[in-house]
Design a protein around this motif. Structure first.
Motif, short mmCIF file in Angstrom:
data_model
loop_
_atom_site.label_atom_id
_atom_site.label_comp_id
_atom_site.label_asym_id
_atom_site.label_seq_id
_atom_site.Cartn_x
_atom_site.Cartn_y
_atom_site.Cartn_z
N PHE A 47 -6.41 1.49 -1.64
CA PHE A 47 -6.18 0.52 -0.57
C PHE A 47 -6.25 -0.91 -1.12
O PHE A 47 -5.39 -1.75 -0.86
N GLY A 48 -7.29 -1.16 -1.92
CA GLY A 48 -7.44 -2.49 -2.50
C GLY A 48 -6.33 -2.84 -3.47
O GLY A 48 -5.87 -3.98 -3.53
N GLY A 49 -5.86 -1.83 -4.23
CA GLY A 49 -4.78 -2.07 -5.18
C GLY A 49 -3.49 -2.44 -4.51
O GLY A 49 -2.76 -3.33 -4.96
N VAL A 50 -3.18 -1.75 -3.40
CA VAL A 50 -1.97 -2.07 -2.65
C VAL A 50 -2.05 -3.48 -2.08
O VAL A 50 -1.09 -4.26 -2.17
N LEU A 51 -3.19 -3.81 -1.51
CA LEU A 51 -3.36 -5.16 -0.97
C LEU A 51 -3.27 -6.22 -2.06
O LEU A 51 -2.67 -7.29 -1.86
N LEU A 52 -3.83 -5.92 -3.23
CA LEU A 52 -3.79 -6.87 -4.34
C LEU A 52 -2.36 -7.12 -4.80
O LEU A 52 -1.95 -8.27 -4.99
#
Length: 395
Positions: A357-362
């Motif tokens: 989730f964090g990687g996609v947002l990043l």
């Protein structure tokens, strides 16, 4: 389903604590191996021609296989002596480290991380149940704290040393440094771990029976959001420190060290107080972690403030793990292996989802969005814990 402790060999107390400390070292190596990519994210991505978001998925893939391993461990391992299961898992960790150190491309990196995930899921699934067999019931929280001290050690030194050494010997060299330590740990386990035969074989039906308990199912949901919130931030801490805080390699190492050293405080506090105040810990931890992340968004450009906030976060991170395992030992003491498999699957699944989730947002919205998502997930975890009454087996 009762765990028939009386039907298995009970090791002597003097030998048991040596085994607990050997498990603590194994935890340190697992945590170091699992999260070194956090402090080495940028050089790994550059070396393997991947984006930082893609490199962060190296954490996610280990989490995915850890989920599978944790769910299968108590069933596939069957009646195998738990000593030899743990020794086999440590051997698998050694193989994974060697593969990642020589990996020629991103695909092989992911393979090595998959192997590591099997080791992580298997070890954590059995860890609490093994601890409960190694020490008297009144010493379980203390023994858990000792085991999780390995997590604090790794959190304190793996990231800053990894970041520092990575600039000197390269990120591959950092993983090579772990290899001889794991070999020593393997030998120690062979000597210190007593025979741990089991007369019971878990089934998927047992897992489902435990999961159907309303208080346990609610606890699992809270676990997922708590750890997803933590690791959607933690997995991408280095990009934040580089872009917002503006730290160089030395500053990054110092900040990671502050975060890690505070883990000893969290380990001590949870080991001493969680047994009698487990619900309070489960309430406080996600709130504080969410507030720290919010503070980083507001003051992350100030190095001193960032160091203080990361120290608080590091203490909470260690306390979170011990608190949830203490909750398990108190509320599912009749089926610790089944419950252990489920909670580890939840934790590793949360790490997978959080890092993904964090990687996609990043990649698509930036680091501010990644940290904001972390705060949102931590808030949900707090709401699920609530007053705590619905997390207790007597409720």
């Amino acid at each position: 389903m009762q765990l028939n402790v009386s039907a298995v060999d009970t090791p002597k107390k003097s030998a048991s604590w040596g085994a607990v400390f050997s498990m603590s070292l194994c935890v340190a190596m697992l945590i170091a191996a699992e999260f070194l990519p956090v402090s080495l994210l940028t050089p790994i991505a550059d070396s393997l021609n991947a984006t930082e978001g893609q490199a962060g998925q190296a954490i996610s893939i280990s989490g995915f296989f850890a989920v599978l391993a944790s769910l299968l461990m108590s069933t596939v391992a069957g009646r195998f002596n738990r000593k030899w299961v743990l020794v086999s898992l440590t051997s698998l960790m050694l193989l994974s480290l060697v593969i990642i150190a020589v990996t020629p491309n991103f695909a092989i990196l992911m393979l090595s991380r998959a192997l590591l995930g099997i080791c992580i899921g298997g070890f954590w699934a059995l860890g609490t149940a093994v601890i409960m067999r190694l020490v008297p019931i009144e010493s379980v929280s203390k023994a858990l704290a000792v085991m999780y001290t390995g997590q604090a050690v790794a959190a304190a030194f793996a990231a800053p040393i990894g970041s520092y050494l990575g600039a000197i010997i390269g990120w591959r060299g950092v993983f090579w440094v772990l290899v001889p330590i794991v070999i020593v740990n393997l030998i120690w386990q062979l000597i210190a771990l007593p025979s741990l035969p089991t007369n019971e074989r878990q089934s998927f039906h047992t897992l489902l029976t435990v999961l159907k308990r309303p208080y346990f199912a609610r606890g699992i949901a809270a676990v997922v959001f708590a750890f997803a919130g933590a690791f959607s931030m933690f997995a991408y801490l280095r990009p934040f420190l580089e872009t917002i805080t503006g730290g160089n390699v030395v500053t990054l190492s110092q900040l990671f060290l502050a975060l890690g050293l505070a883990g000893f405080i969290g380990s001590w506090a949870a080991g001493k107080f969680a047994n009698e105040n487990v619900i309070r810990f489960l309430q406080v931890v996600p709130v504080v972690m969410g507030l720290v992340t919010l503070g980083l968004l507001g003051f992350g450009h100030i190095v001193v403030v960032t160091a203080l906030l990361l120290a608080i976060w590091g203490a909470m991170n260690t306390a979170m793990s011990i608190s949830w395992m203490a909750w398990l030992s108190q509320n599912v003491d009749d089926a610790p292996e089944a419950a252990g498999s489920l909670i580890v699957a939840a934790i590793q699944g949360a790490i997978l989802l959080g890092a993904g989730f964090g990687g996609v947002l990043l990649d698509y919205a930036g680091i501010i969005a990644t940290f904001s998502g972390s705060i949102f997930l931590s808030a949900i975890a707090f709401m699920l814990v609530g007053s705590g009454k619905r997390l207790l087996k007597a409720a």
